[in-house]
Scaffold this motif. Structure first.
Motif, PDB file in Angstrom:
ATOM      1  N   ARG A   6       0.842  -1.200   0.000  1.00  0.00           N
ATOM      2  CA  ARG A   6       0.000   0.000   0.000  1.00  0.00           C
ATOM      3  C   ARG A   6       0.872   1.242   0.000  1.00  0.00           C
ATOM      4  O   ARG A   6       1.910   1.282   0.654  1.00  0.00           O
ATOM      5  CB  ARG A   6      -0.914   0.029   1.221  1.00  0.00           C
ATOM      6  N   HIS A  71      -9.368   0.950   2.935  1.00  0.00           N
ATOM      7  CA  HIS A  71      -9.013  -0.407   2.502  1.00  0.00           C
ATOM      8  C   HIS A  71      -9.777  -1.476   3.280  1.00  0.00           C
ATOM      9  O   HIS A  71      -9.328  -2.627   3.359  1.00  0.00           O
ATOM     10  CB  HIS A  71      -7.505  -0.656   2.659  1.00  0.00           C
ATOM     11  N   ALA A 122      -3.620   0.000  -3.257  1.00  0.00           N
ATOM     12  CA  ALA A 122      -2.948  -1.256  -2.948  1.00  0.00           C
ATOM     13  C   ALA A 122      -2.594  -1.938  -4.262  1.00  0.00           C
ATOM     14  O   ALA A 122      -3.351  -1.868  -5.234  1.00  0.00           O
ATOM     15  CB  ALA A 122      -3.847  -2.159  -2.101  1.00  0.00           C
TER      16      ALA A 122
END
Length: 229
Positions: A6, A71, A122
């Motif tokens: 990430r 996320h 990501a």
């Protein structure tokens, strides 16, 4: 394929103007990644993203890419599969727009008020390269990979750089523990003088014996050909 990594972008996520979609104007977006910008110190090295990094994912139609707040699987905002997430690569980087569902109205409000103003993405890396900045600091260049998700985020999480250090260890023919210790001591540059000992494929089943820059040029040419039709 490597483990997912990430990274965070120094750019605003913002409310986007309504384009007539049925989402009622609940749209946010921003640059999830910017090309050729040096990152902050990631623990002994910095990174930059090559403009061809997303060529494989884009050429494949952005398969299985999601937008998730922070996320988080429980905070899904949209997907490329459903058309509720749209991605565009331009000269600056990777731009995204997502149609925020009514159940995520808090995300819209937080972005509109400026409480949430960062973006993140990501990814999994297929190919990278190592060198040095003009100041002699270790530099990792991300050449090709697969996009996993994009995300408006309020608190950047700790960035695990294990994959990057593993890449350098493989390149230098060193043990990961040795490279990790050098990173902690700010001494990664000594591994850059070692000859490259492995060839990193650009993709599973990829061109292991082909120079990465040639493969990227071929991919870009094919992608431009598809866009022409």
């Amino acid at each position: 394929m490597s483990d997912a990594e990430r990274r965070f972008t120094r750019g605003l996520v913002e409310v986007r103007a309504n384009d007539g979609n049925s989402d009622g104007g609940r749209r946010v977006g921003g640059y999830a990644a910017k090309f050729n910008r040096l990152s902050q110190n990631l623990g002994g090295f910095v990174e930059r993203i090559d403009p061809g990094f997303f060529a494989k994912s884009e050429g494949d139609g952005w398969p299985d890419v999601m937008a998730r707040y922070n996320h988080d699987d429980n905070r899904l905002l949209g997907t490329t599969e459903a058309g509720t997430l749209r991605l565009v690569v331009d000269g600056t980087g990777l731009d995204y727009v997502v149609d925020v569902p009514a159940s995520r109205e808090d995300v819209m409000e937080l972005v509109a008020r400026g409480d949430v103003h960062r973006s993140s993405f990501a990814f999994r890396t297929f190919s990278d390269d190592w060198g040095q900045t003009e100041d002699g600091f270790p530099l990792r260049t991300l050449l090709s990979g697969a996009l996993v998700d994009v995300a408006p985020v309020n608190t950047p999480a700790y960035m695990d750089t294990s994959t990057g250090l593993r890449s350098l260890a493989e390149r230098a023919g060193a043990e990961l523990a040795e490279v990790r210790a050098a990173a902690d001591a700010g001494d990664l540059a000594r591994f850059l003088a070692r000859p490259k000992t492995t060839t990193i494929d650009l993709a599973p089943g990829g061109q292991g014996d082909t120079h990465p820059s040639l493969v990227l040029r071929q991919r870009r040419a094919e992608l431009n050909r598809r866009r022409t039709f």
